[in-house]
Design a protein around this motif. Structure first.
Motif, PDB file in Angstrom:
ATOM      1  N   GLU A   1       0.824  -1.205   0.000  1.00  0.00           N
ATOM      2  CA  GLU A   1       0.000   0.000   0.000  1.00  0.00           C
ATOM      3  C   GLU A   1       0.860   1.257   0.000  1.00  0.00           C
ATOM      4  N   ASN A   2       2.001   1.206   0.670  1.00  0.00           N
ATOM      5  CA  ASN A   2       2.881   2.375   0.681  1.00  0.00           C
ATOM      6  C   ASN A   2       3.528   2.590  -0.688  1.00  0.00           C
ATOM      7  N   ASP A   3       3.830   1.484  -1.383  1.00  0.00           N
ATOM      8  CA  ASP A   3       4.388   1.591  -2.739  1.00  0.00           C
ATOM      9  C   ASP A   3       3.356   2.061  -3.749  1.00  0.00           C
ATOM     10  N   ASP A   4       2.076   1.816  -3.467  1.00  0.00           N
ATOM     11  CA  ASP A   4       0.991   2.157  -4.393  1.00  0.00           C
ATOM     12  C   ASP A   4       0.772   3.659  -4.377  1.00  0.00           C
ATOM     13  N   SER A   5       1.655   4.377  -5.089  1.00  0.00           N
ATOM     14  CA  SER A   5       1.690   5.835  -4.958  1.00  0.00           C
ATOM     15  C   SER A   5       0.475   6.528  -5.550  1.00  0.00           C
TER      16      SER A   5
ATOM     17  N   LEU B   1     -21.174   7.249   3.112  1.00  0.00           N
ATOM     18  CA  LEU B   1     -19.782   7.448   2.722  1.00  0.00           C
ATOM     19  C   LEU B   1     -18.926   7.401   3.975  1.00  0.00           C
ATOM     20  N   LYS B   2     -17.733   6.821   3.859  1.00  0.00           N
ATOM     21  CA  LYS B   2     -16.903   6.608   5.047  1.00  0.00           C
ATOM     22  C   LYS B   2     -15.488   7.137   4.851  1.00  0.00           C
ATOM     23  N   MET B   3     -14.869   7.465   5.947  1.00  0.00           N
ATOM     24  CA  MET B   3     -13.467   7.868   5.970  1.00  0.00           C
ATOM     25  C   MET B   3     -12.769   7.208   7.144  1.00  0.00           C
ATOM     26  N   HIS B   4     -11.448   7.095   7.038  1.00  0.00           N
ATOM     27  CA  HIS B   4     -10.612   6.750   8.184  1.00  0.00           C
ATOM     28  C   HIS B   4     -10.011   8.060   8.705  1.00  0.00           C
ATOM     29  N   ILE B   5     -10.076   8.258  10.016  1.00  0.00           N
ATOM     30  CA  ILE B   5      -9.475   9.438  10.637  1.00  0.00           C
ATOM     31  C   ILE B   5      -8.238   8.986  11.405  1.00  0.00           C
ATOM     32  N   VAL B   6      -7.119   9.635  11.153  1.00  0.00           N
ATOM     33  CA  VAL B   6      -5.833   9.242  11.728  1.00  0.00           C
ATOM     34  C   VAL B   6      -5.402  10.311  12.733  1.00  0.00           C
TER      35      VAL B   6
ATOM     36  N   PRO C   1      -3.972  21.293  12.645  1.00  0.00           N
ATOM     37  CA  PRO C   1      -4.417  21.329  11.251  1.00  0.00           C
ATOM     38  C   PRO C   1      -4.725  19.918  10.765  1.00  0.00           C
ATOM     39  N   ALA C   2      -5.513  19.810   9.715  1.00  0.00           N
ATOM     40  CA  ALA C   2      -5.887  18.501   9.160  1.00  0.00           C
ATOM     41  C   ALA C   2      -5.322  18.360   7.756  1.00  0.00           C
ATOM     42  N   TYR C   3      -4.945  17.127   7.421  1.00  0.00           N
ATOM     43  CA  TYR C   3      -4.483  16.793   6.068  1.00  0.00           C
ATOM     44  C   TYR C   3      -5.343  15.649   5.563  1.00  0.00           C
ATOM     45  N   VAL C   4      -6.088  15.891   4.489  1.00  0.00           N
ATOM     46  CA  VAL C   4      -7.061  14.928   3.965  1.00  0.00           C
ATOM     47  C   VAL C   4      -6.532  14.358   2.651  1.00  0.00           C
ATOM     48  N   TRP C   5      -6.435  13.024   2.585  1.00  0.00           N
ATOM     49  CA  TRP C   5      -5.915  12.361   1.392  1.00  0.00           C
ATOM     50  C   TRP C   5      -7.069  11.828   0.542  1.00  0.00           C
ATOM     51  N   ILE C   6      -6.959  12.060  -0.788  1.00  0.00           N
ATOM     52  CA  ILE C   6      -7.966  11.578  -1.731  1.00  0.00           C
ATOM     53  C   ILE C   6      -7.271  10.665  -2.743  1.00  0.00           C
ATOM     54  N   HIS C   7      -7.711   9.419  -2.807  1.00  0.00           N
ATOM     55  CA  HIS C   7      -7.002   8.408  -3.586  1.00  0.00           C
ATOM     56  C   HIS C   7      -7.200   8.579  -5.089  1.00  0.00           C
ATOM     57  N   GLY C   8      -6.291   7.984  -5.849  1.00  0.00           N
ATOM     58  CA  GLY C   8      -6.386   7.940  -7.295  1.00  0.00           C
ATOM     59  C   GLY C   8      -7.014   6.640  -7.772  1.00  0.00           C
TER      60      GLY C   8
ATOM     61  N   GLY D   1      -9.520   2.072  -6.897  1.00  0.00           N
ATOM     62  CA  GLY D   1      -8.826   2.605  -5.731  1.00  0.00           C
ATOM     63  C   GLY D   1      -9.725   2.649  -4.510  1.00  0.00           C
ATOM     64  N   SER D   2      -9.115   2.889  -3.355  1.00  0.00           N
ATOM     65  CA  SER D   2      -9.870   2.957  -2.110  1.00  0.00           C
ATOM     66  C   SER D   2      -9.153   3.859  -1.122  1.00  0.00           C
ATOM     67  N   LYS D   3      -9.799   4.108  -0.018  1.00  0.00           N
ATOM     68  CA  LYS D   3      -9.237   4.973   1.021  1.00  0.00           C
ATOM     69  C   LYS D   3      -8.153   4.292   1.829  1.00  0.00           C
ATOM     70  N   GLU D   4      -7.950   2.974   1.677  1.00  0.00           N
ATOM     71  CA  GLU D   4      -7.067   2.222   2.565  1.00  0.00           C
ATOM     72  C   GLU D   4      -5.617   2.694   2.485  1.00  0.00           C
ATOM     73  N   GLY D   5      -5.092   2.866   1.267  1.00  0.00           N
ATOM     74  CA  GLY D   5      -3.699   3.268   1.136  1.00  0.00           C
ATOM     75  C   GLY D   5      -3.408   4.642   1.702  1.00  0.00           C
ATOM     76  N   GLY D   6      -4.435   5.452   1.866  1.00  0.00           N
ATOM     77  CA  GLY D   6      -4.241   6.798   2.372  1.00  0.00           C
ATOM     78  C   GLY D   6      -3.827   6.859   3.831  1.00  0.00           C
ATOM     79  N   VAL D   7      -4.069   5.785   4.586  1.00  0.00           N
ATOM     80  CA  VAL D   7      -3.665   5.779   6.002  1.00  0.00           C
ATOM     81  C   VAL D   7      -2.166   5.998   6.115  1.00  0.00           C
ATOM     82  N   ASN D   8      -1.396   5.261   5.314  1.00  0.00           N
ATOM     83  CA  ASN D   8       0.054   5.431   5.338  1.00  0.00           C
ATOM     84  C   ASN D   8       0.468   6.785   4.783  1.00  0.00           C
ATOM     85  N   GLN D   9      -0.281   7.300   3.806  1.00  0.00           N
ATOM     86  CA  GLN D   9       0.040   8.607   3.236  1.00  0.00           C
ATOM     87  C   GLN D   9      -0.053   9.707   4.289  1.00  0.00           C
ATOM     88  N   VAL D  10      -1.108   9.680   5.096  1.00  0.00           N
ATOM     89  CA  VAL D  10      -1.297  10.774   6.060  1.00  0.00           C
ATOM     90  C   VAL D  10      -0.585  10.526   7.381  1.00  0.00           C
TER      91      VAL D  10
END
Length: 373
Positions: A41-45, A118-123, A134-141, A147-156
């Motif tokens: 997931e971290n490699d899935d840029s 609709l769902k989000m993960h909050i980190v 401050p908040a940083y919100v990731w939106i997947h490609g 795609g899904s919101k899962e890989g964004g956990v590592n991003q944020v």
């Protein structure tokens, strides 16, 4: 003596997992024994659920083993699903382990997309801060279709460690609804976070967004469309603003007309392309109203937040002119903008995980999301 089929599979899996345990890169240097899913997931840029050879940070032989159908990319869910995992007595898969130093509140319902939640993960940082962050919100490609919101956990998570609250969101894909459903859902997520800022320790006046590829398009559109009524949707929290205070756009489309007429990218004009599906089908060119509505460049004005735009010069999926065009348009409107072109980089890949690029993003966010005095 011949080995039976099941024994050979067992040996192969053991070798694969052994190699995976030895697989190290800068992306994982700070973690303790990350799972192979975490690594992939971290490699899935670009967060499309697949890892290409260019994105993969492990050894080539391991890539070949994990690329089960030999199509040149690793399907993350397929690989993880085929691994033997002991389930708890209730039959449910355990929740993925949170990255070190953060707490993840999973599948928080933030609004409605059509008739569904609709769902989000909050980190969140593990240590409770003394003041709102401050908040940083990731939106997947994923071409607006995967795609899904899962890989964004590592991003944020990396940004959360720098004094932020993070979120990674889902939005309706084109198989469910065409544009503007995608941006409506993203705007709803921003409004939800403002409405619930006290609950999650967020400063509602300091919200930044980041995304790659299709996610880069959506964060750019969040940045330029502000409170444009026709894109707000009816997912919830209408009393709140969907404006954001900073944008990190990684190789996102910004001008569909120029995109599909760029030499080598003409196939994106055809019916059935990701861009066509976003617009509801048919050739992209000729749909002038749809193009104007979907282009982040359309809505630029001098009230827009600062942008950091990063693109590879050898991107084979989204031409680098998309980042150059929005950068120039923002400059012309008097908006602060920084364009970073990575020489030779493609559509994501390890160059985007380079410490220099990560530091560039972190510095940008800290600069523009300082608390007001």
């Amino acid at each position: 003596m011949k080995m039976n089929h099941s024994f050979r599979l067992s040996v192969l899996l053991t070798l694969t997992l052994t190699a995976a345990c030895c697989w190290t890169s800068d992306a994982f240097a700070q973690r303790e024994r990350p799972t192979i899913k975490n690594r992939l997931e971290n490699d899935d840029s670009n967060d499309d659920g697949k890892v290409t050879k260019d994105e993969f940070s492990g050894p080539p032989k391991l890539f070949e083993r994990l690329d089960r159908d030999g199509d040149g990319q690793i399907d993350i869910e397929e690989v993880v699903g085929n691994m033997s995992v002991r389930r708890p007595e209730n039959g449910r898969n355990p929740s993925p382990r949170a990255p070190r130093g953060v707490e993840v509140k999973r599948d928080v319902v933030f609004g409605k997309g059509g008739d569904r939640d609709l769902k989000m993960h909050i980190v969140l940082p593990e240590s409770k801060p003394s003041k709102p962050l401050p908040a940083y919100v990731w939106i997947h490609g994923g071409g607006w279709q995967a795609g899904s919101k899962e890989g964004g956990v590592n991003q944020v998570a990396r940004i959360v460690a720098e004094g932020f609250v993070g979120a990674t969101i889902e939005y309706r894909l084109t198989g469910e609804a065409p544009f503007p459903a995608q941006i409506e859902d993203c705007k709803c997520a921003i409004r939800f976070l403002r409405e619930h800022a006290d609950q999650y320790g967020i400063d509602p006046d300091r919200i930044a967004v980041g995304g790659s590829s299709a996610g880069g398009h959506l964060v750019a559109l969040l940045g330029t469309s502000g409170d444009v009524d026709e894109l707000e949707g009816s997912g919830g929290w209408p009393e709140q603003s969907s404006r954001v205070q900073a944008v990190v756009d990684l190789y996102g489309p910004t001008d569909f007309s120029k995109f599909v007429t760029t030499k080598g990218f003409e196939s994106h004009n055809r019916d059935g392309s990701p861009e066509s599906k976003l617009l509801g089908g048919g050739d992209v060119l000729g749909n002038d109203k749809g193009i104007r509505r979907v282009n982040p460049i359309t809505y630029i004005d001098d009230k827009d937040p600062p942008f950091l735009i990063i693109h590879g010069t050898s991107d084979p999926v989204v031409p680098a002119n998309q980042s150059q065009l929005i950068h120039e348009a923002l400059e012309s409107a008097g908006v602060e903008t920084t364009l970073k072109l990575i020489r030779g980089a493609k559509h994501g890949g390890r160059e985007f995980a380079d410490p220099e690029i990560r530091d560039l993003i972190t510095t940008f966010l800290k600069k523009h999301l300082q608390p007001s005095e």
